[in-house]
Write a protein that holds these residues in place. Structure first.
Motif, PDB file in Angstrom:
ATOM      1  N   GLU A  38      45.743  31.360  27.417  1.00  0.00           N
ATOM      2  CA  GLU A  38      45.355  29.744  27.356  1.00  0.00           C
ATOM      3  C   GLU A  38      44.279  29.352  29.002  1.00  0.00           C
ATOM      4  N   GLY A  39      45.068  29.796  29.832  1.00  0.00           N
ATOM      5  CA  GLY A  39      44.813  29.384  30.678  1.00  0.00           C
ATOM      6  C   GLY A  39      45.064  30.265  31.988  1.00  0.00           C
ATOM      7  N   GLU A  40      44.290  30.897  32.694  1.00  0.00           N
ATOM      8  CA  GLU A  40      44.782  32.140  34.165  1.00  0.00           C
ATOM      9  C   GLU A  40      44.922  31.648  35.250  1.00  0.00           C
ATOM     10  N   PRO A  41      46.130  31.823  35.593  1.00  0.00           N
ATOM     11  CA  PRO A  41      46.870  31.010  36.906  1.00  0.00           C
ATOM     12  C   PRO A  41      46.542  32.203  37.619  1.00  0.00           C
ATOM     13  N   ALA A  42      46.742  31.736  38.977  1.00  0.00           N
ATOM     14  CA  ALA A  42      45.994  32.327  40.116  1.00  0.00           C
ATOM     15  C   ALA A  42      47.588  33.976  40.325  1.00  0.00           C
ATOM     16  N   PRO A  43      46.977  35.456  40.786  1.00  0.00           N
ATOM     17  CA  PRO A  43      47.405  35.611  40.912  1.00  0.00           C
ATOM     18  C   PRO A  43      49.242  35.831  41.084  1.00  0.00           C
ATOM     19  N   ALA A  44      49.839  35.133  42.653  1.00  0.00           N
ATOM     20  CA  ALA A  44      50.721  34.142  43.017  1.00  0.00           C
ATOM     21  C   ALA A  44      51.342  33.714  41.743  1.00  0.00           C
ATOM     22  N   GLU A  45      51.085  33.202  41.001  1.00  0.00           N
ATOM     23  CA  GLU A  45      51.790  31.503  39.694  1.00  0.00           C
ATOM     24  C   GLU A  45      52.020  32.676  38.571  1.00  0.00           C
ATOM     25  N   ALA A  46      50.569  33.241  38.047  1.00  0.00           N
ATOM     26  CA  ALA A  46      51.068  34.097  36.908  1.00  0.00           C
ATOM     27  C   ALA A  46      52.026  34.960  36.596  1.00  0.00           C
ATOM     28  N   ARG A  47      52.426  34.980  35.546  1.00  0.00           N
ATOM     29  CA  ARG A  47      53.968  36.047  34.496  1.00  0.00           C
ATOM     30  C   ARG A  47      53.113  37.190  34.344  1.00  0.00           C
ATOM     31  N   HIS A  48      52.294  37.173  33.497  1.00  0.00           N
ATOM     32  CA  HIS A  48      51.269  38.569  33.403  1.00  0.00           C
ATOM     33  C   HIS A  48      50.417  38.608  34.587  1.00  0.00           C
ATOM     34  N   PHE A  49      49.893  39.995  35.067  1.00  0.00           N
ATOM     35  CA  PHE A  49      48.755  40.432  35.456  1.00  0.00           C
ATOM     36  C   PHE A  49      48.667  42.303  34.865  1.00  0.00           C
ATOM     37  N   THR A  50      47.135  42.274  34.195  1.00  0.00           N
ATOM     38  CA  THR A  50      46.613  43.360  34.323  1.00  0.00           C
ATOM     39  C   THR A  50      45.732  43.664  34.856  1.00  0.00           C
ATOM     40  N   THR A  51      46.153  45.256  35.199  1.00  0.00           N
ATOM     41  CA  THR A  51      45.194  46.090  36.661  1.00  0.00           C
ATOM     42  C   THR A  51      44.015  46.632  35.045  1.00  0.00           C
ATOM     43  N   HIS A  52      43.562  46.294  33.840  1.00  0.00           N
ATOM     44  CA  HIS A  52      42.784  46.868  33.245  1.00  0.00           C
ATOM     45  C   HIS A  52      42.453  48.507  32.931  1.00  0.00           C
ATOM     46  N   GLN A  53      42.081  49.403  33.227  1.00  0.00           N
ATOM     47  CA  GLN A  53      41.417  50.574  33.582  1.00  0.00           C
ATOM     48  C   GLN A  53      41.843  51.232  35.245  1.00  0.00           C
ATOM     49  N   THR A  54      41.819  50.311  35.886  1.00  0.00           N
ATOM     50  CA  THR A  54      41.927  50.709  37.376  1.00  0.00           C
ATOM     51  C   THR A  54      43.738  50.831  38.061  1.00  0.00           C
ATOM     52  N   TRP A  55      44.044  51.147  36.724  1.00  0.00           N
ATOM     53  CA  TRP A  55      45.615  51.508  37.124  1.00  0.00           C
ATOM     54  C   TRP A  55      45.698  53.578  37.713  1.00  0.00           C
ATOM     55  N   HIS A  56      45.524  53.427  36.875  1.00  0.00           N
ATOM     56  CA  HIS A  56      45.319  55.431  37.221  1.00  0.00           C
ATOM     57  C   HIS A  56      44.618  55.692  38.465  1.00  0.00           C
ATOM     58  N   LEU A  57      43.742  54.986  38.720  1.00  0.00           N
ATOM     59  CA  LEU A  57      43.281  55.575  40.374  1.00  0.00           C
ATOM     60  C   LEU A  57      43.726  54.540  41.645  1.00  0.00           C
ATOM     61  N   LEU A  58      44.884  53.654  41.373  1.00  0.00           N
ATOM     62  CA  LEU A  58      45.423  53.130  42.007  1.00  0.00           C
ATOM     63  C   LEU A  58      46.878  53.880  42.150  1.00  0.00           C
ATOM     64  N   GLY A  59      47.354  54.264  41.006  1.00  0.00           N
ATOM     65  CA  GLY A  59      47.992  54.909  41.560  1.00  0.00           C
ATOM     66  C   GLY A  59      47.832  56.497  41.832  1.00  0.00           C
ATOM     67  N   PHE A  60      46.969  56.549  42.041  1.00  0.00           N
ATOM     68  CA  PHE A  60      46.883  58.080  42.934  1.00  0.00           C
ATOM     69  C   PHE A  60      46.160  57.565  44.393  1.00  0.00           C
ATOM     70  N   LEU A  61      45.811  56.798  44.352  1.00  0.00           N
ATOM     71  CA  LEU A  61      45.465  56.422  45.749  1.00  0.00           C
ATOM     72  C   LEU A  61      46.457  56.099  46.519  1.00  0.00           C
ATOM     73  N   LEU A  62      47.981  54.817  45.954  1.00  0.00           N
ATOM     74  CA  LEU A  62      48.907  54.862  46.354  1.00  0.00           C
ATOM     75  C   LEU A  62      49.390  55.941  46.957  1.00  0.00           C
ATOM     76  N   GLN A  63      49.582  56.851  45.620  1.00  0.00           N
ATOM     77  CA  GLN A  63      50.961  58.177  45.670  1.00  0.00           C
ATOM     78  C   GLN A  63      50.519  59.048  46.973  1.00  0.00           C
ATOM     79  N   ARG A  64      49.007  58.592  47.741  1.00  0.00           N
ATOM     80  CA  ARG A  64      48.137  60.168  48.315  1.00  0.00           C
ATOM     81  C   ARG A  64      49.080  59.538  50.167  1.00  0.00           C
ATOM     82  N   LEU A  65      49.046  58.175  50.140  1.00  0.00           N
ATOM     83  CA  LEU A  65      49.368  57.477  51.173  1.00  0.00           C
ATOM     84  C   LEU A  65      51.403  57.224  50.885  1.00  0.00           C
TER      85      LEU A  65
END
Length: 165
Positions: A38-65
């Motif tokens: 119904e309304g898009e709250p700011a990320p810090a206030e939201a109960r739900h968040f999606t990384t859309h299709q970037t999840w796998h890239l983010l996982g790869f990059l974070l794992q490297r660190l």
């Protein structure tokens, strides 16, 4: 059909109930996703968040660190029932806090430093779009909001449910 990284902030009491009643947790997730549509709250206030299709890239990059928490898949299984592409997992409030603190100290340019797009192709990182160095910037627009989402959850003492849908 695309695969999207999904996150749901839950209170410790909600996590306890979710562990006992995974079907209740799925219904809670659906209710929150519907309400938030119904309304898009700011990320810090939201109960739900999606990384859309970037999840796998983010996982790869974070794992490297050697990131201390798996913020893409979660650390603990919630149920064996599938919520899309596999079962959901969760992070405890302590794990959310550690992830939030570490994400806050991490810049996106640190994540992609020294990464060659051919590494992503070789590792079969979803989706297969790694044809140029510029493609590494694809997830940069979601990294800061993900960090804000985790910081909001950590400041509230929340746990997190994570799944790929």
């Amino acid at each position: 059909m695309s695969m999207n990284g999904e996150y749901l902030r839950v209170t410790p009491a909600e996590l306890d109930r979710a562990l006992k009643e995974p079907e209740w947790a799925w219904n809670l997730a659906e209710e929150i996703l519907d309400a938030q549509a119904e309304g898009e709250p700011a990320p810090a206030e939201a109960r739900h968040f999606t990384t859309h299709q970037t999840w796998h890239l983010l996982g790869f990059l974070l794992q490297r660190l050697a990131f201390p928490v798996d913020v893409v898949h979660g650390e603990e299984p919630l149920t064996t029932d599938h919520w899309g592409y596999g079962p959901p997992q969760y992070l405890t409030p302590e794990q959310v806090q550690l992830a939030a603190d570490t994400l806050h100290r991490t810049r996106y340019d640190q994540l992609i430093q020294g990464v060659d797009p051919s590494e992503l192709t070789k590792a079969e990182i979803y989706p297969q779009i790694w044809d140029s160095p510029a493609s590494l910037e694809w997830a940069s627009d979601l990294f800061t909001p993900l960090t804000e989402f985790f910081r909001g959850a950590a400041s509230a003492g929340h746990a997190m449910l994570i799944w790929i849908d």
